[in-house]
Every structure is written in C-alpha cells, then in structure tokens.
Design a protein around this motif. Structure first.
Motif, PDB file in Angstrom:
ATOM      1  N   PHE A 141       0.809  -1.226   0.000  1.00 27.70           N
ATOM      2  CA  PHE A 141       0.000   0.000   0.000  1.00 27.70           C
ATOM      3  C   PHE A 141       0.841   1.274   0.000  1.00 27.70           C
ATOM      4  O   PHE A 141       0.312   2.366   0.044  1.00 27.70           O
ATOM      5  N   MET A 142       2.189   1.130  -0.041  1.00 26.74           N
ATOM      6  CA  MET A 142       3.076   2.284  -0.043  1.00 26.74           C
ATOM      7  C   MET A 142       3.314   2.731  -1.493  1.00 26.74           C
ATOM      8  O   MET A 142       3.635   1.896  -2.329  1.00 26.74           O
ATOM      9  N   PRO A 143       3.158   3.987  -1.762  1.00 30.37           N
ATOM     10  CA  PRO A 143       3.458   4.442  -3.133  1.00 30.37           C
ATOM     11  C   PRO A 143       4.943   4.261  -3.456  1.00 30.37           C
ATOM     12  O   PRO A 143       5.780   4.241  -2.555  1.00 30.37           O
ATOM     13  N   GLY A 144       5.266   4.123  -4.720  1.00 30.54           N
ATOM     14  CA  GLY A 144       6.637   3.859  -5.152  1.00 30.54           C
ATOM     15  C   GLY A 144       7.618   4.942  -4.765  1.00 30.54           C
ATOM     16  O   GLY A 144       8.803   4.674  -4.590  1.00 30.54           O
ATOM     17  N   ASN A 145       7.156   6.190  -4.619  1.00 30.34           N
ATOM     18  CA  ASN A 145       8.076   7.270  -4.286  1.00 30.34           C
ATOM     19  C   ASN A 145       8.048   7.636  -2.803  1.00 30.34           C
ATOM     20  O   ASN A 145       8.543   8.669  -2.407  1.00 30.34           O
ATOM     21  N   HIS A 146       7.456   6.789  -1.980  1.00 30.48           N
ATOM     22  CA  HIS A 146       7.364   7.053  -0.529  1.00 30.48           C
ATOM     23  C   HIS A 146       8.762   7.037   0.083  1.00 30.48           C
ATOM     24  O   HIS A 146       9.574   6.152  -0.222  1.00 30.48           O
ATOM     25  N   PRO A 147       9.086   8.016   0.971  1.00 28.33           N
ATOM     26  CA  PRO A 147      10.443   8.092   1.542  1.00 28.33           C
ATOM     27  C   PRO A 147      10.817   6.885   2.412  1.00 28.33           C
ATOM     28  O   PRO A 147      12.003   6.580   2.576  1.00 28.33           O
TER      29      PRO A 147
END
Length: 130
Positions: free
Chosen positions: A82-88
C-alpha cells in the motif's frame, strides 16, 4: 620327570584355586554391585530425559520466533503493497524486509539442527533403556 610334572600341576591347581577364591563375590556384595549399576543407569536415563525435555522447550521457542518473524514479514509486505513507489520510507522498509527474511532462514536452520539433536538424544535414550 613324572614327579616334577605332578608337583608343577599341583602348584598350578593350588594357584588356580586361590585365584578363584579371589574372584568369588558373595551374594550380598553382588547385590550391592548390581543395585549400584542399575541405580547409575537409572540416573543416566533420567538425565537423558531431562536433556530431551530441555531440547523440546528450545525447539518450541524457536518455532515461536519463526512464527513471529513470519508475522513481521507479512506485515512489512502488506505495508509495501500500500506504499506508493516514491514514498520516503519504502527503501528502508524493503531493507528491513530483506533482513527479516535472512533472520527467518537462520531460525529455520537452527530449528533443523535442534530437531536433529533431539532425534540423536532420543536415540541415545532408547539405547540406554534397552
């Protein structure tokens, strides 16, 4: 010659008789020795059983740790899903997941070696009992 042969044979018989007397063990002494032997054997068997129980406890702890690692891995995978690909946090989470998988492999190897040790102890116990 005959007299010397007879004499040496008598000495031999006398010596053998003395030897037999030395090797003779009275009933009470034999009973004590037997009791001591079987008591020692019983203590050894009890000690083996104790070690086996200890090993079983260790195996159960290892299984619990493996289950915990599997839960952690599942939760990290769910987070990544559920984490977007650009999440830090994504790279850290992936590294953590890799680390968890390596720890899981180590725990599984430890479990296998503990189970092999348990089988060896159980085999020794069966031999001691027979």
């Amino acid at each position: 010659l005959r007299a010397r042969l007879d004499q040496s044979y008598e000495q031999y018989q006398k010596h053998a008789g003395n030897k037999r007397k030395l090797n003779k063990v009275d009933g009470k002494q034999a009973e004590q020795m037997q009791r001591r032997f079987f008591g020692e054997r019983k203590r050894r068997i009890e000690a083996e059983k104790g070690r086996i129980e200890e090993k079983r406890g260790g195996i159960q702890k290892t299984r619990a740790l493996i289950a915990e690692k599997n839960d952690n891995i599942a939760s990290k995978q769910l987070m990544l899903t559920f984490m977007p690909g650009n999440h830090p946090q994504r790279p850290q989470t992936q590294q953590h997941l890799t680390k968890l998988r390596e720890e899981l492999k180590q725990l599984e190897q430890q479990l296998a070696s503990e189970q092999a040790e348990l089988q060896r102890l159980e085999r020794e116990l069966r031999q001691a009992q027979s």
